[in-house]
Design a protein around this motif. Structure first.
Motif, mmCIF file in Angstrom:
data_model
loop_
_atom_site.group_PDB
_atom_site.id
_atom_site.type_symbol
_atom_site.label_atom_id
_atom_site.label_comp_id
_atom_site.label_asym_id
_atom_site.label_seq_id
_atom_site.Cartn_x
_atom_site.Cartn_y
_atom_site.Cartn_z
ATOM 1 N N ARG A 1 -11.185 -0.219 -19.319
ATOM 2 C CA ARG A 1 -11.358 0.950 -18.469
ATOM 3 C C ARG A 1 -10.140 1.853 -18.599
ATOM 4 N NH1 ARG A 1 -15.158 0.573 -14.406
ATOM 5 N NH2 ARG A 1 -13.904 1.724 -12.920
ATOM 6 N N GLN B 1 -10.954 5.969 -14.936
ATOM 7 C CA GLN B 1 -12.063 5.169 -14.428
ATOM 8 C C GLN B 1 -11.602 4.218 -13.331
ATOM 9 O OE1 GLN B 1 -13.205 3.659 -18.323
ATOM 10 N NE2 GLN B 1 -15.137 4.772 -18.228
ATOM 11 N N ASN B 2 -10.332 3.816 -13.362
ATOM 12 C CA ASN B 2 -9.784 2.933 -12.337
ATOM 13 C C ASN B 2 -9.348 3.694 -11.096
ATOM 14 O OD1 ASN B 2 -9.998 0.332 -13.522
ATOM 15 N ND2 ASN B 2 -8.302 0.829 -14.909
ATOM 16 N N ASN B 3 -9.431 4.991 -11.105
ATOM 17 C CA ASN B 3 -8.957 5.832 -10.015
ATOM 18 C C ASN B 3 -10.006 5.893 -8.919
ATOM 19 O OD1 ASN B 3 -7.872 7.744 -8.349
ATOM 20 N ND2 ASN B 3 -7.712 9.343 -9.909
ATOM 21 N N ALA B 4 -9.745 5.183 -7.795
ATOM 22 C CA ALA B 4 -10.734 5.109 -6.714
ATOM 23 C C ALA B 4 -10.951 6.456 -6.040
ATOM 24 C CB ALA B 4 -10.298 4.075 -5.685
ATOM 25 N N THR C 1 -13.833 7.752 -7.957
ATOM 26 C CA THR C 1 -14.964 6.863 -8.215
ATOM 27 C C THR C 1 -15.414 6.066 -6.998
ATOM 28 O OG1 THR C 1 -13.489 5.051 -8.926
ATOM 29 C CG2 THR C 1 -14.290 6.577 -10.641
ATOM 30 N N GLY C 2 -14.531 5.862 -6.002
ATOM 31 C CA GLY C 2 -14.834 4.943 -4.915
ATOM 32 C C GLY C 2 -15.632 5.559 -3.782
ATOM 33 N N ASN C 3 -15.945 4.703 -2.793
ATOM 34 C CA ASN C 3 -16.629 5.150 -1.581
ATOM 35 C C ASN C 3 -15.740 6.128 -0.821
ATOM 36 O OD1 ASN C 3 -16.862 4.524 1.601
ATOM 37 N ND2 ASN C 3 -18.891 4.399 0.646
ATOM 38 N N ARG D 1 -14.277 5.303 2.892
ATOM 39 C CA ARG D 1 -13.354 4.173 2.801
ATOM 40 C C ARG D 1 -12.071 4.572 2.088
ATOM 41 N NH1 ARG D 1 -12.182 -0.063 -0.792
ATOM 42 N NH2 ARG D 1 -11.537 -1.984 0.255
ATOM 43 N N GLN D 2 -12.179 5.253 0.964
ATOM 44 C CA GLN D 2 -10.992 5.625 0.207
ATOM 45 C C GLN D 2 -10.154 6.684 0.943
ATOM 46 O OE1 GLN D 2 -9.907 3.968 -2.327
ATOM 47 N NE2 GLN D 2 -11.753 2.684 -2.288
ATOM 48 N N ASN E 1 -10.904 15.360 -7.710
ATOM 49 C CA ASN E 1 -12.330 15.439 -8.047
ATOM 50 C C ASN E 1 -12.679 16.772 -8.703
ATOM 51 O OD1 ASN E 1 -14.035 12.981 -7.103
ATOM 52 N ND2 ASN E 1 -12.549 13.288 -5.450
#
Length: 372
Positions: A3, A7-10, A13-15, A18-19, A306
């Motif tokens: 990755r 791609q590892n950046n929440a 990519t994350g919820n 939550r993030q 983003n």
């Protein structure tokens, strides 16, 4: 397949709820320590020196915000473009932006030092600061403005770290500096009896510690944000981009600060007791704005990254979630400020006139925070 860092950046990519909360909480805790850091001067001066010294420290707040506000806006502009480039995975651009931003911090801090030293006493006179406290207030400002370069390096450095998704290390810096400021305040004011000058010395030395920690991390951090002193220089194109984004935010802060200077002038005309009471309210009010700004920094970082990653649909969700966070916090703060007004005022002074005036000010203003 391995990755990529993107791609590892929440953040991209994350919820989202939550993030946002995971990123926000370290900033929020940091703002609490920052406000403690800013309030300690008032607490110790009020309890160990007296009402006049308390009023003198309070009389400087709006003027300091007026001068520093523009540069804080430019710091946010730098944070936006670094977040966009980091989200887009443009590593060379991030590196150039970091070095331009830090060069701007040094130049801005030097300019603020010179300006502050030259105009602080005339501005205090213009604000109708009572004669019995103008000397102490001027002394406080003269020493405070000597710490502008470290303060600006710290502000810019933490904006850089947060722009690339690190909200924890700025918290650690603030914890260390809040503890240092408290200890130095007690030493200079309570032990050595240096009064408002001691409080200003404690603040300036604490800012120097903050700046040292930021530089230490940036010199060692791996990747695009690593500082190379030889590469510190202005990039005119990047500087224009930072200014285009940060200048409106800085001007908005200045307009708010101008209003506060006018209010402070009116307060000063009401006498030392009222000025001291307003100083107490100002410090309590200060617990609102850093948290408000923490929500703004969180939303700005997520929106910036983003945007750089061209995930525009996530930006709408980020803004909506951030708005609900802000509304909820504002309502909670109003209620707590009103319900605890008698207790909190007593922490700062035992002067009955000042306590009564402070409680009256809070009663009148507490419930306006949700309008922000």
């Amino acid at each position: 397949m391995a990755r990529t860092p993107e791609q590892n950046n929440a953040i991209i990519t994350g919820n989202i709820p939550r993030q946002l909360l995971l990123f926000f909480f370290p900033i929020w805790l940091g703002t609490m320590f920052q406000q403690l850091y800013n309030t300690v001067d008032t607490l110790i001066v009020g309890n160990f020196v007296g009402t006049q010294a308390l009023a003198a420290v309070g009389a400087t707040s709006s003027f300091v915000q007026l001068l520093v506000g523009l540069f804080v806006g430019l710091c946010s502009g730098a944070g936006v473009i670094i977040a966009q480039s980091f989200g887009a995975g443009d590593h060379d651009e991030v590196n150039r932006q970091v070095h331009t931003a830090l060069a701007l911090a040094i130049a801005g801090g030097a300019a603020l030092t010179v300006i502050g030293l030259l105009i602080s006493r005339p501005v205090l006179r213009l604000m109708q600061t009572p004669d019995e406290i103008v000397g102490m207030a001027s002394e406080y400002l003269q020493i405070y403005f000597l710490g502008m370069i470290p303060q600006m390096i710290y502000n810019m450095g933490t904006n850089i770290l947060r722009a690339v998704g690190d909200s924890k290390r700025p918290l650690y810096f603030l914890i260390v500096c809040a503890v240092a400021n408290t200890g130095l305040d007690l030493l200079f004011v309570a032990v050595f009896g240096l009064g408002t000058a001691g409080a200003a010395m404690a603040t300036s030395l604490s800012q120097l510690i903050c700046a040292g920690l930021v530089i230490w991390v940036l010199l060692r951090i791996p990747g695009d944000c690593r500082l190379h002193v030889s590469e510190l220089r202005f990039d005119s194109v990047l500087l224009r981009r930072m200014t285009a984004i940060g200048l409106p935010a800085g001007l908005a802060t200045i307009m708010y600060s101008v209003a506060n200077v006018i209010i402070q002038k009116a307060i000063n005309l009401l006498g030392t007791d009222t000025a001291a009471a307003w100083s107490i309210y100002w410090k309590l009010d200060g617990f609102y704005w850093p948290v408000s700004n923490a929500i703004g920094i969180t939303v700005m970082t997520f929106a910036g990254q983003n945007y750089g990653a061209r995930q525009l649909d996530r930006i709408t969700s980020v803004i909506r979630t951030g708005m609900w966070m802000h509304v909820g916090f504002s309502a909670l703060f109003s209620a707590l400020l009103f319900l605890t007004r008698g207790l909190t005022v007593r922490f700062f002074t035992d002067d009955t006139n000042v306590m009564a005036e402070g409680s009256r000010i809070i009663t009148m203003l507490a419930f306006f925070y949700p309008t922000f």
